[in-house]
Design an enzyme around this catalytic site. Sequence first.
Site, PDB file in Angstrom:
ATOM      1  N   GLU A  47       0.861  -1.300  -0.229  1.00  0.00           N
ATOM      2  CA  GLU A  47       0.286  -0.199   0.025  1.00  0.00           C
ATOM      3  C   GLU A  47       0.878   1.131   0.567  1.00  0.00           C
ATOM      4  O   GLU A  47       0.003   2.033  -0.708  1.00  0.00           O
ATOM      5  CB  GLU A  47      -1.271   0.241   1.176  1.00  0.00           C
ATOM      6  CG  GLU A  47      -2.273  -1.325   1.010  1.00  0.00           C
ATOM      7  CD  GLU A  47      -2.735  -0.908  -0.325  1.00  0.00           C
ATOM      8  OE1 GLU A  47      -2.785  -0.052  -0.843  1.00  0.00           O
ATOM      9  OE2 GLU A  47      -3.667  -1.613  -0.525  1.00  0.00           O
ATOM     10  N   THR A  69       2.003   5.472  -7.133  1.00  0.00           N
ATOM     11  CA  THR A  69       2.350   5.241  -7.916  1.00  0.00           C
ATOM     12  C   THR A  69       2.672   4.054  -8.738  1.00  0.00           C
ATOM     13  O   THR A  69       1.043   3.024  -7.929  1.00  0.00           O
ATOM     14  CB  THR A  69       4.093   4.293  -7.938  1.00  0.00           C
ATOM     15  OG1 THR A  69       4.402   5.591  -6.783  1.00  0.00           O
ATOM     16  CG2 THR A  69       5.216   3.735  -8.182  1.00  0.00           C
ATOM     17  N   TYR A  98      -6.147   7.434   3.822  1.00  0.00           N
ATOM     18  CA  TYR A  98      -6.668   6.134   2.796  1.00  0.00           C
ATOM     19  C   TYR A  98      -5.623   4.745   3.082  1.00  0.00           C
ATOM     20  O   TYR A  98      -6.482   3.726   2.886  1.00  0.00           O
ATOM     21  CB  TYR A  98      -6.197   6.542   1.193  1.00  0.00           C
ATOM     22  CG  TYR A  98      -5.804   5.087  -0.140  1.00  0.00           C
ATOM     23  CD1 TYR A  98      -7.006   4.837  -0.399  1.00  0.00           C
ATOM     24  CD2 TYR A  98      -4.592   4.745   0.190  1.00  0.00           C
ATOM     25  CE1 TYR A  98      -6.577   3.382  -1.313  1.00  0.00           C
ATOM     26  CE2 TYR A  98      -4.338   3.817  -0.068  1.00  0.00           C
ATOM     27  CZ  TYR A  98      -5.033   2.768  -0.480  1.00  0.00           C
ATOM     28  OH  TYR A  98      -5.243   2.205  -1.706  1.00  0.00           O
ATOM     29  N   ASP A 112      -9.109   6.797  -3.405  1.00  0.00           N
ATOM     30  CA  ASP A 112      -7.935   7.274  -3.934  1.00  0.00           C
ATOM     31  C   ASP A 112      -8.097   7.156  -4.989  1.00  0.00           C
ATOM     32  O   ASP A 112      -9.731   7.652  -5.488  1.00  0.00           O
ATOM     33  CB  ASP A 112      -7.473   5.553  -4.047  1.00  0.00           C
ATOM     34  CG  ASP A 112      -7.929   4.713  -5.257  1.00  0.00           C
ATOM     35  OD1 ASP A 112      -9.159   4.696  -5.416  1.00  0.00           O
ATOM     36  OD2 ASP A 112      -6.608   3.788  -5.463  1.00  0.00           O
TER      37      ASP A 112
END
Length: 358
Positions: A40, A46, A123, A141
């Site tokens: 995570e 990314t 998140y 997200d």
Amino acid sequence: MIDASLVRKIRRRLLSWYDNHGRDLPWRRTDDPYAIWISEIMLQQTQVETVQPYYQRFLKRFPDVGTLARARLDTVLKQWEGLGYYGRARNMHKAAKVVVQDYEGQVPTTSEGLMALPGIGRYTAGAIASIAFGRCEPILDGNVIRILSRLFRYDQDPKSPEAQERLWDWATRLVPKGRPGAFNQAMMELGATVCHRQNPSCLLCPVATLCQARHHGEQHLLPKRVKRKARPCHTIAVGIVYKRGRILIDRRKPEGLLGGLWEFPGGKQEPGESLEETVKREVKEELGITVSVKRHLITIHHAYTHFEIELHAFLCQHMRGTPVCHASTAVKWVWPKDLERYAFPGANKKIFQALDLT
DNA sequence: AACACGGGGAC
DNA sequence: GTCCCAGTGTT
């Protein structure tokens, strides 16, 4: 906007679609909270494809939280080299020490406990709590923002506080007690593989018939985009300072841009200054030594998030003075073949790879 | 609320 | 070129 029967439909269709179409990713093959945590953090800003090799190598090198906590930051940064946002590695290392010292090596199982760790925000806390511990916590997200904006035809700037509140509220209402982790991953998977930013594949989407943006033919317009500011360009000059076959490198301060990484000494060109003068001045300011600038080696263009650089590398000869850290935290003369042992920013790596220094 | 923080992929 | 990516921390 969102009633109980709609919620049930979305949950059922998304979970069923995910069970049949979810990708086989390395972090979906484990139930180790530490491994899921690593994934995570690496996945923040990314892409999945970029993360995979880093994830595998990192876990091999640091298989458990204790190993990571005992490792040196230099070693951790070397494993992170090229992945970007190095604060993630520094925070991860710090957090591992906290978990070992304050939690007997056990990753916190609640969203609140997780969020107390450096590098874990709302998140990531929701993701780890739901995926690793089966807790009914929402996530939000970039993928989930895109899906919710389209599903509910929400046209406000998703970054605004009001929008964030509304989007988190929708995410909270949707996540099921039964399979929260699978549902959260299903949302992200849909965003990554079907509900693309451009040209979403609505024909493949399990919730297309429920999608209000799709209903109005506006899926490509949402979520609302805001213009970015232009990036300034800086001119940088660095010295490849040789002395009896070895090269001078120094380590950046632990915080901020590229914190903790090694680099060739140098800095920003000032008005009215030649690049040769920049190198001489910056090396003197940074390490207190005098060099003679021999010749221009290479020019590298590199883009960061908020600015761009034109990086010039110059071959230099050490004239006098012993290097002492001023702006940096460490300095070393290294053999060219040993350069690869240190973590460098991408722009610096381009220099010694292009010149074949190693 | 706005900004700093990397590097790469997709178009 | 532009935008975005399984965001967080600081000011």
